[in-house]
Write a protein that holds these residues in place. Structure first.
Motif, PDB file in Angstrom:
ATOM      1  N   THR A  13       3.159  -6.585 -18.224  1.00  0.00           N
ATOM      2  CA  THR A  13       4.266  -6.408 -17.285  1.00  0.00           C
ATOM      3  C   THR A  13       5.012  -5.118 -17.601  1.00  0.00           C
ATOM      4  OG1 THR A  13       6.184  -7.500 -16.265  1.00  0.00           O
ATOM      5  CG2 THR A  13       5.931  -7.744 -18.641  1.00  0.00           C
ATOM      6  N   THR A  14       5.653  -4.574 -16.592  1.00  0.00           N
ATOM      7  CA  THR A  14       6.523  -3.423 -16.819  1.00  0.00           C
ATOM      8  C   THR A  14       7.892  -3.919 -17.267  1.00  0.00           C
ATOM      9  OG1 THR A  14       7.335  -3.398 -14.535  1.00  0.00           O
ATOM     10  CG2 THR A  14       5.352  -2.081 -15.017  1.00  0.00           C
ATOM     11  N   VAL A  15       8.688  -3.011 -17.783  1.00  0.00           N
ATOM     12  CA  VAL A  15      10.095  -3.297 -18.076  1.00  0.00           C
ATOM     13  C   VAL A  15      10.890  -2.560 -17.009  1.00  0.00           C
ATOM     14  CG1 VAL A  15      11.971  -3.008 -19.725  1.00  0.00           C
ATOM     15  CG2 VAL A  15       9.671  -3.563 -20.539  1.00  0.00           C
ATOM     16  N   LEU A  16      11.721  -3.293 -16.284  1.00  0.00           N
ATOM     17  CA  LEU A  16      12.338  -2.710 -15.104  1.00  0.00           C
ATOM     18  C   LEU A  16      13.030  -1.387 -15.379  1.00  0.00           C
ATOM     19  CD1 LEU A  16      15.724  -3.426 -14.694  1.00  0.00           C
ATOM     20  CD2 LEU A  16      14.676  -5.660 -14.867  1.00  0.00           C
ATOM     21  N   SER A  17      12.684  -0.436 -14.540  1.00  0.00           N
ATOM     22  CA  SER A  17      13.248   0.918 -14.531  1.00  0.00           C
ATOM     23  C   SER A  17      12.982   1.733 -15.788  1.00  0.00           C
ATOM     24  CB  SER A  17      14.761   0.867 -14.250  1.00  0.00           C
ATOM     25  OG  SER A  17      14.994   0.277 -12.993  1.00  0.00           O
ATOM     26  N   LYS A  18      11.981   1.367 -16.572  1.00  0.00           N
ATOM     27  CA  LYS A  18      11.600   2.139 -17.754  1.00  0.00           C
ATOM     28  C   LYS A  18      10.229   2.760 -17.526  1.00  0.00           C
ATOM     29  CE  LYS A  18      15.086   1.158 -20.443  1.00  0.00           C
ATOM     30  NZ  LYS A  18      15.961   2.164 -21.004  1.00  0.00           N
ATOM     31  N   THR A  48       4.306   5.781  -9.786  1.00  0.00           N
ATOM     32  CA  THR A  48       5.759   5.769  -9.681  1.00  0.00           C
ATOM     33  C   THR A  48       6.185   4.797  -8.593  1.00  0.00           C
ATOM     34  OG1 THR A  48       5.745   7.626  -8.137  1.00  0.00           O
ATOM     35  CG2 THR A  48       6.017   8.155 -10.456  1.00  0.00           C
ATOM     36  N   ALA A  49       7.360   4.211  -8.768  1.00  0.00           N
ATOM     37  CA  ALA A  49       7.920   3.258  -7.806  1.00  0.00           C
ATOM     38  C   ALA A  49       6.952   2.108  -7.529  1.00  0.00           C
ATOM     39  CB  ALA A  49       8.344   3.954  -6.521  1.00  0.00           C
ATOM     40  N   LEU A  50       6.324   1.602  -8.590  1.00  0.00           N
ATOM     41  CA  LEU A  50       5.383   0.486  -8.452  1.00  0.00           C
ATOM     42  C   LEU A  50       6.099  -0.690  -7.798  1.00  0.00           C
ATOM     43  CD1 LEU A  50       2.515  -0.560  -9.161  1.00  0.00           C
ATOM     44  CD2 LEU A  50       3.481  -1.378 -11.320  1.00  0.00           C
ATOM     45  N   ALA A  51       5.634  -1.114  -6.637  1.00  0.00           N
ATOM     46  CA  ALA A  51       6.323  -2.119  -5.841  1.00  0.00           C
ATOM     47  C   ALA A  51       5.602  -3.463  -5.805  1.00  0.00           C
ATOM     48  CB  ALA A  51       6.516  -1.603  -4.422  1.00  0.00           C
ATOM     49  N   ALA A  52       4.488  -3.583  -6.522  1.00  0.00           N
ATOM     50  CA  ALA A  52       3.726  -4.833  -6.580  1.00  0.00           C
ATOM     51  C   ALA A  52       2.941  -4.830  -7.882  1.00  0.00           C
ATOM     52  CB  ALA A  52       2.780  -4.932  -5.390  1.00  0.00           C
ATOM     53  N   GLY A  53       2.412  -5.982  -8.243  1.00  0.00           N
ATOM     54  CA  GLY A  53       1.566  -6.027  -9.430  1.00  0.00           C
ATOM     55  C   GLY A  53       0.400  -5.062  -9.287  1.00  0.00           C
ATOM     56  N   ALA A  54      -0.087  -4.554 -10.416  1.00  0.00           N
ATOM     57  CA  ALA A  54      -1.170  -3.563 -10.382  1.00  0.00           C
ATOM     58  C   ALA A  54      -2.326  -4.012 -11.262  1.00  0.00           C
ATOM     59  CB  ALA A  54      -0.665  -2.207 -10.857  1.00  0.00           C
ATOM     60  N   THR A  55      -3.529  -3.758 -10.776  1.00  0.00           N
ATOM     61  CA  THR A  55      -4.737  -3.960 -11.567  1.00  0.00           C
ATOM     62  C   THR A  55      -5.381  -2.598 -11.755  1.00  0.00           C
ATOM     63  OG1 THR A  55      -5.074  -6.190 -10.706  1.00  0.00           O
ATOM     64  CG2 THR A  55      -6.996  -5.081 -11.677  1.00  0.00           C
ATOM     65  N   PHE A  56      -5.617  -2.225 -13.008  1.00  0.00           N
ATOM     66  CA  PHE A  56      -6.203  -0.928 -13.320  1.00  0.00           C
ATOM     67  C   PHE A  56      -7.718  -1.081 -13.423  1.00  0.00           C
ATOM     68  CE2 PHE A  56      -1.836  -0.413 -14.303  1.00  0.00           C
ATOM     69  CZ  PHE A  56      -1.566   0.885 -13.919  1.00  0.00           C
ATOM     70  N   ALA A  66      10.530  -5.668 -12.533  1.00  0.00           N
ATOM     71  CA  ALA A  66       9.376  -5.795 -13.435  1.00  0.00           C
ATOM     72  C   ALA A  66       8.151  -6.228 -12.630  1.00  0.00           C
ATOM     73  CB  ALA A  66       9.674  -6.791 -14.539  1.00  0.00           C
ATOM     74  N   ARG A  67       7.008  -5.609 -12.902  1.00  0.00           N
ATOM     75  CA  ARG A  67       5.763  -5.882 -12.172  1.00  0.00           C
ATOM     76  C   ARG A  67       4.651  -6.255 -13.142  1.00  0.00           C
ATOM     77  NH1 ARG A  67       7.591  -6.525  -7.069  1.00  0.00           N
ATOM     78  NH2 ARG A  67       8.998  -4.809  -6.563  1.00  0.00           N
ATOM     79  N   SER A  68       3.749  -7.107 -12.692  1.00  0.00           N
ATOM     80  CA  SER A  68       2.622  -7.521 -13.530  1.00  0.00           C
ATOM     81  C   SER A  68       1.570  -6.416 -13.602  1.00  0.00           C
ATOM     82  CB  SER A  68       1.995  -8.810 -12.999  1.00  0.00           C
ATOM     83  OG  SER A  68       1.435  -8.587 -11.713  1.00  0.00           O
ATOM     84  N   LEU A  69       0.873  -6.369 -14.735  1.00  0.00           N
ATOM     85  CA  LEU A  69      -0.209  -5.414 -14.952  1.00  0.00           C
ATOM     86  C   LEU A  69      -1.450  -6.163 -15.397  1.00  0.00           C
ATOM     87  CD1 LEU A  69       1.775  -2.736 -17.002  1.00  0.00           C
ATOM     88  CD2 LEU A  69       1.286  -2.695 -14.548  1.00  0.00           C
ATOM     89  N   ALA A  70      -2.595  -5.806 -14.851  1.00  0.00           N
ATOM     90  CA  ALA A  70      -3.885  -6.385 -15.246  1.00  0.00           C
ATOM     91  C   ALA A  70      -4.849  -5.236 -15.508  1.00  0.00           C
ATOM     92  CB  ALA A  70      -4.421  -7.302 -14.152  1.00  0.00           C
ATOM     93  N   TRP A  71      -5.856  -5.503 -16.337  1.00  0.00           N
ATOM     94  CA  TRP A  71      -6.739  -4.432 -16.818  1.00  0.00           C
ATOM     95  C   TRP A  71      -8.197  -4.819 -16.682  1.00  0.00           C
ATOM     96  CZ3 TRP A  71      -4.114  -0.139 -17.982  1.00  0.00           C
ATOM     97  CH2 TRP A  71      -2.742  -0.278 -18.218  1.00  0.00           C
ATOM     98  N   ASN A  72      -9.010  -3.872 -16.182  1.00  0.00           N
ATOM     99  CA  ASN A  72     -10.460  -4.018 -16.151  1.00  0.00           C
ATOM    100  C   ASN A  72     -10.965  -4.151 -17.591  1.00  0.00           C
ATOM    101  OD1 ASN A  72     -13.262  -2.620 -16.339  1.00  0.00           O
ATOM    102  ND2 ASN A  72     -13.047  -3.052 -14.162  1.00  0.00           N
ATOM    103  N   ILE A 120       3.518   4.798 -16.068  1.00  0.00           N
ATOM    104  CA  ILE A 120       3.887   3.807 -15.057  1.00  0.00           C
ATOM    105  C   ILE A 120       5.408   3.673 -15.000  1.00  0.00           C
ATOM    106  CG2 ILE A 120       3.646   1.403 -14.312  1.00  0.00           C
ATOM    107  CD1 ILE A 120       1.175   1.279 -16.235  1.00  0.00           C
ATOM    108  N   LEU A 121       5.955   3.680 -13.790  1.00  0.00           N
ATOM    109  CA  LEU A 121       7.363   3.385 -13.556  1.00  0.00           C
ATOM    110  C   LEU A 121       7.440   2.444 -12.360  1.00  0.00           C
ATOM    111  CD1 LEU A 121      10.412   3.839 -14.014  1.00  0.00           C
ATOM    112  CD2 LEU A 121      10.246   5.801 -12.461  1.00  0.00           C
TER     113      LEU A 121
END
Length: 87
Positions: free
Chosen positions: A58-63, A7-15, A38-44, A32-33
């Motif tokens: 990427t996320t969709v802002l506030s969704k 929640t409140a993802l404030a930077a790009g995230a790598t899972f 909008a934040r970038s997402l990366a995956w192992n 994910i929220l």
């Protein structure tokens, strides 16, 4: 089953790969929220998408985004099987 919430993802995230020993057919849900941006997402590489359903980058802002995976022990992968992104 397992659920991971961001929640409140404030930077790009790598899972990264989940810890533990998954069982064949075990579900995993990731929710994910972002924090209004909008934040970038990366995956192992343990997460596998198909040509029918790509992993989001990427996320969709506030969704709130829900992603469902099922563990496939024959492939040693978490297969991406469902996605909702409109809550």
């Amino acid at each position: 089953s397992d659920m991971f919430t961001v929640t409140a993802l404030a930077a790009g995230a790598t899972f990264a790969a989940p810890t533990g020993t998954p069982q064949n057919g075990q579900p995993l849900i990731i929710r994910i929220l972002d924090n209004g941006t909008a934040r970038s997402l990366a995956w192992n590489a343990i997460y596998r998408a198909s040509s029918d359903l790509a992993l989001p980058t990427t996320t969709v802002l506030s969704k709130t985004m829900y992603l469902k995976f099922i563990y496939n022990d024959a492939a040693v992968k978490w297969d991406f099987v469902a996605f909702l992104n409109n809550f």
